[in-house]
Design a protein around this motif. Structure first.
Motif, mmCIF file in Angstrom:
data_model
loop_
_atom_site.group_PDB
_atom_site.id
_atom_site.type_symbol
_atom_site.label_atom_id
_atom_site.label_comp_id
_atom_site.label_asym_id
_atom_site.label_seq_id
_atom_site.Cartn_x
_atom_site.Cartn_y
_atom_site.Cartn_z
ATOM 1 N N LEU A 85 0.804 -1.219 0.000
ATOM 2 C CA LEU A 85 0.000 0.000 0.000
ATOM 3 C C LEU A 85 0.839 1.272 0.000
ATOM 4 O O LEU A 85 0.347 2.351 0.333
ATOM 5 C CB LEU A 85 -0.926 0.004 1.231
ATOM 6 C CG LEU A 85 -1.870 -1.201 1.362
ATOM 7 C CD1 LEU A 85 -2.634 -1.130 2.675
ATOM 8 C CD2 LEU A 85 -2.840 -1.267 0.186
ATOM 9 N N LEU A 86 2.084 1.183 -0.404
ATOM 10 C CA LEU A 86 2.972 2.337 -0.353
ATOM 11 C C LEU A 86 2.601 3.386 -1.395
ATOM 12 O O LEU A 86 2.165 3.068 -2.499
ATOM 13 C CB LEU A 86 4.420 1.894 -0.582
ATOM 14 C CG LEU A 86 5.003 0.926 0.453
ATOM 15 C CD1 LEU A 86 6.406 0.496 0.041
ATOM 16 C CD2 LEU A 86 5.013 1.553 1.838
ATOM 17 N N THR A 87 2.794 4.647 -1.000
ATOM 18 C CA THR A 87 2.609 5.772 -1.920
ATOM 19 C C THR A 87 3.927 6.541 -2.015
ATOM 20 O O THR A 87 4.884 6.272 -1.279
ATOM 21 C CB THR A 87 1.502 6.710 -1.434
ATOM 22 O OG1 THR A 87 1.888 7.291 -0.165
ATOM 23 C CG2 THR A 87 0.176 5.961 -1.258
ATOM 24 N N GLN A 88 3.972 7.505 -2.887
ATOM 25 C CA GLN A 88 5.198 8.268 -3.116
ATOM 26 C C GLN A 88 5.745 8.869 -1.829
ATOM 27 O O GLN A 88 6.958 8.890 -1.597
ATOM 28 C CB GLN A 88 4.919 9.381 -4.141
ATOM 29 C CG GLN A 88 6.158 10.112 -4.619
ATOM 30 C CD GLN A 88 7.040 9.262 -5.510
ATOM 31 O OE1 GLN A 88 6.544 8.467 -6.311
ATOM 32 N NE2 GLN A 88 8.357 9.421 -5.383
ATOM 33 N N GLU A 89 4.867 9.349 -0.966
ATOM 34 C CA GLU A 89 5.322 10.001 0.265
ATOM 35 C C GLU A 89 6.040 9.031 1.201
ATOM 36 O O GLU A 89 6.879 9.444 2.005
ATOM 37 C CB GLU A 89 4.142 10.640 0.992
ATOM 38 C CG GLU A 89 3.118 9.628 1.503
ATOM 39 C CD GLU A 89 1.937 10.289 2.188
ATOM 40 O OE1 GLU A 89 2.123 10.802 3.309
ATOM 41 O OE2 GLU A 89 0.845 10.282 1.590
ATOM 42 N N HIS A 90 5.725 7.752 1.111
ATOM 43 C CA HIS A 90 6.357 6.779 2.001
ATOM 44 C C HIS A 90 7.803 6.468 1.612
ATOM 45 O O HIS A 90 8.570 5.952 2.427
ATOM 46 C CB HIS A 90 5.562 5.469 1.992
ATOM 47 C CG HIS A 90 4.168 5.608 2.508
ATOM 48 N ND1 HIS A 90 3.073 5.097 1.834
ATOM 49 C CD2 HIS A 90 3.681 6.204 3.634
ATOM 50 C CE1 HIS A 90 1.968 5.366 2.518
ATOM 51 N NE2 HIS A 90 2.320 6.036 3.615
ATOM 52 N N LEU A 91 8.189 6.780 0.382
ATOM 53 C CA LEU A 91 9.507 6.395 -0.105
ATOM 54 C C LEU A 91 10.637 7.147 0.583
ATOM 55 O O LEU A 91 11.786 6.702 0.565
ATOM 56 C CB LEU A 91 9.594 6.607 -1.623
ATOM 57 C CG LEU A 91 8.605 5.789 -2.465
ATOM 58 C CD1 LEU A 91 8.806 6.088 -3.944
ATOM 59 C CD2 LEU A 91 8.759 4.294 -2.192
ATOM 60 N N SER A 92 10.337 8.274 1.204
ATOM 61 C CA SER A 92 11.374 9.067 1.873
ATOM 62 C C SER A 92 11.624 8.619 3.308
ATOM 63 O O SER A 92 12.421 9.240 4.020
ATOM 64 C CB SER A 92 10.987 10.554 1.855
ATOM 65 O OG SER A 92 9.766 10.750 2.572
ATOM 66 N N ASP A 93 10.971 7.550 3.743
ATOM 67 C CA ASP A 93 11.129 7.101 5.124
ATOM 68 C C ASP A 93 12.601 6.868 5.455
ATOM 69 O O ASP A 93 13.293 6.081 4.797
ATOM 70 C CB ASP A 93 10.339 5.802 5.334
ATOM 71 C CG ASP A 93 10.469 5.283 6.759
ATOM 72 O OD1 ASP A 93 9.856 5.871 7.658
ATOM 73 O OD2 ASP A 93 11.205 4.298 6.961
ATOM 74 N N GLY A 94 13.080 7.551 6.509
ATOM 75 C CA GLY A 94 14.492 7.500 6.852
ATOM 76 C C GLY A 94 14.954 6.142 7.320
ATOM 77 O O GLY A 94 16.036 5.665 6.940
ATOM 78 N N ARG A 95 14.149 5.496 8.142
ATOM 79 C CA ARG A 95 14.518 4.192 8.702
ATOM 80 C C ARG A 95 14.761 3.168 7.602
ATOM 81 O O ARG A 95 15.783 2.472 7.575
ATOM 82 C CB ARG A 95 13.393 3.721 9.633
ATOM 83 C CG ARG A 95 13.497 2.292 10.115
ATOM 84 C CD ARG A 95 14.540 2.155 11.181
ATOM 85 N NE ARG A 95 14.353 0.947 11.968
ATOM 86 C CZ ARG A 95 15.337 0.108 12.272
ATOM 87 N NH1 ARG A 95 16.564 0.359 11.867
ATOM 88 N NH2 ARG A 95 15.093 -0.963 13.012
ATOM 89 N N CYS A 96 13.844 3.059 6.663
ATOM 90 C CA CYS A 96 13.960 2.055 5.603
ATOM 91 C C CYS A 96 15.077 2.395 4.628
ATOM 92 O O CYS A 96 15.792 1.503 4.146
ATOM 93 C CB CYS A 96 12.627 1.918 4.870
ATOM 94 S SG CYS A 96 11.282 1.282 5.914
ATOM 95 N N ASN A 97 15.265 3.685 4.346
ATOM 96 C CA ASN A 97 16.362 4.078 3.461
ATOM 97 C C ASN A 97 17.720 3.800 4.094
ATOM 98 O O ASN A 97 18.653 3.370 3.404
ATOM 99 C CB ASN A 97 16.232 5.560 3.090
ATOM 100 C CG ASN A 97 15.296 5.787 1.919
ATOM 101 O OD1 ASN A 97 15.636 5.534 0.773
ATOM 102 N ND2 ASN A 97 14.082 6.244 2.231
ATOM 103 N N ARG A 98 17.838 4.015 5.380
ATOM 104 C CA ARG A 98 19.110 3.717 6.052
ATOM 105 C C ARG A 98 19.412 2.216 6.004
ATOM 106 O O ARG A 98 20.562 1.804 5.825
ATOM 107 C CB ARG A 98 19.084 4.221 7.495
ATOM 108 C CG ARG A 98 19.208 5.728 7.627
ATOM 109 C CD ARG A 98 19.453 6.152 9.063
ATOM 110 N NE ARG A 98 18.335 5.825 9.939
ATOM 111 C CZ ARG A 98 17.280 6.613 10.142
ATOM 112 N NH1 ARG A 98 17.195 7.780 9.501
ATOM 113 N NH2 ARG A 98 16.312 6.256 10.969
#
Length: 298
Positions: A85-98
């Motif tokens: 259910l991810l949207t564009q805004e979720h892609l910037s999540d810091g935890r997952c990107n790290r």
């Protein structure tokens, strides 16, 4: 014919303590294990990941410790980021990107299990070192749809729904290149006739995002009993150890996923014993992991 079965094991973060004990046995006592099996990867995710899917609420091991363990033994890690259910805004999540950044920088080749095409494109662009696995949470039950998914160049592996496991006549007609990308889910105990599997996974995705929605209640027969390995073994889609050796390897298939991230580590150990350890060495592994002469069951 494939000579090796590569098992993809659950609990990268969830069962760190189990693997901390098991992997040295795997490395130093290979005589305990069948010579036709290998560890292809260990998959999982920390409990608090926005991109998480499949199962949530488990996994508190430290990322640096997990990476160090996997790198020490040269085993691929897979981040389970199968939120649908991810949207564009979720892609910037810091935890997952790290997390992606840390695993992308590892000397071992690691991957990400994805459901969302949006996330797949994002990972491809920003973390090209990570390979992609198409998640079983897509619930691909149509054979032609599975073939189309296999043919997508984005994915190194595709995990179809367990109800395609025994479509052997059709599976036999795949090319070897296609067979190499199929990863069978072996030990699912969900009701074979379930029509709500996608809703179940979507419920987990909502929980990962913190959405305030009514919880999905599974109405499948026996759902209230939870998981049991004996029930999984009776499932029409179950792939046994003998099935792997006598049917799937000779057909050219070599990748097998073991589920269990939301289960107890004792049951996950039983999966590993069943699929990978020679019976005469089960007691050796149990004694190394947890069994001693002062342990009481009750």
């Amino acid at each position: 014919m494939q000579n090796k079965a590569f098992f993809h094991l659950p609990g990268l973060f969830e069962f760190y303590e189990l693997y901390r004990l098991l992997l040295p046995l795997w490395e130093n006592h290979r005589e305990y294990f069948y010579d036709w099996c290998e560890i292809g990867s260990i998959y999982g995710a920390p409990a608090d990941c926005l991109w998480g899917g499949g199962r949530v609420g488990f996994g508190d091991a430290d990322t640096k410790e997990v990476l160090a363990l996997m790198e020490k033994h040269g085993i691929s890690s897979r981040l389970t980021f199968s939120n649908s259910l991810l949207t564009q805004e979720h892609l910037s999540d810091g935890r997952c990107n790290r997390l992606c950044s840390a695993f992308a920088q590892s000397p071992v080749t690691n991957g990400v299990i994805v459901h969302s095409d949006l996330l797949a494109d994002y990972v491809k662009k920003n973390y090209p070192q990570l390979y992609l696995v198409s998640s079983t949470t897509k619930v691909i039950t149509d054979f032609d749809a599975m073939v189309a998914e296999i043919n997508r160049e984005d994915f190194r592996y595709v995990v179809p729904d367990f109800r395609l496991n025994k479509a052997l006549d059709k599976l036999a007609n795949l090319t070897q290149e296609q067979k190499d990308k199929v990863e069978f889910l072996c030990n699912e105990c969900c009701w074979f006739g379930c029509q709500d599997r996608k809703k179940c996974y979507e419920d987990v995705s909502h929980k990962s995002l913190g959405d305030d929605v009514p919880a999905h209640v599974c109405a499948s027969p026996g759902a209230e009993d939870g998981y049991s390995f004996t029930k999984a073994m009776a499932n029409p889609g179950f792939i046994s150890r003998d099935d792997i050796v006598n049917t799937y390897l000779p057909m050219g298939f070599g990748n097998f996923k073991i589920e269990g991230r939301s289960l107890g580590s004792a049951l996950v150990l039983e999966f590993i014993l069943y699929y990978m350890v020679k019976p005469e060495y089960h007691i050796h592994v149990r004694e190394h992991i947890y069994l001693d002469n002062s342990l009481d069951l009750f």
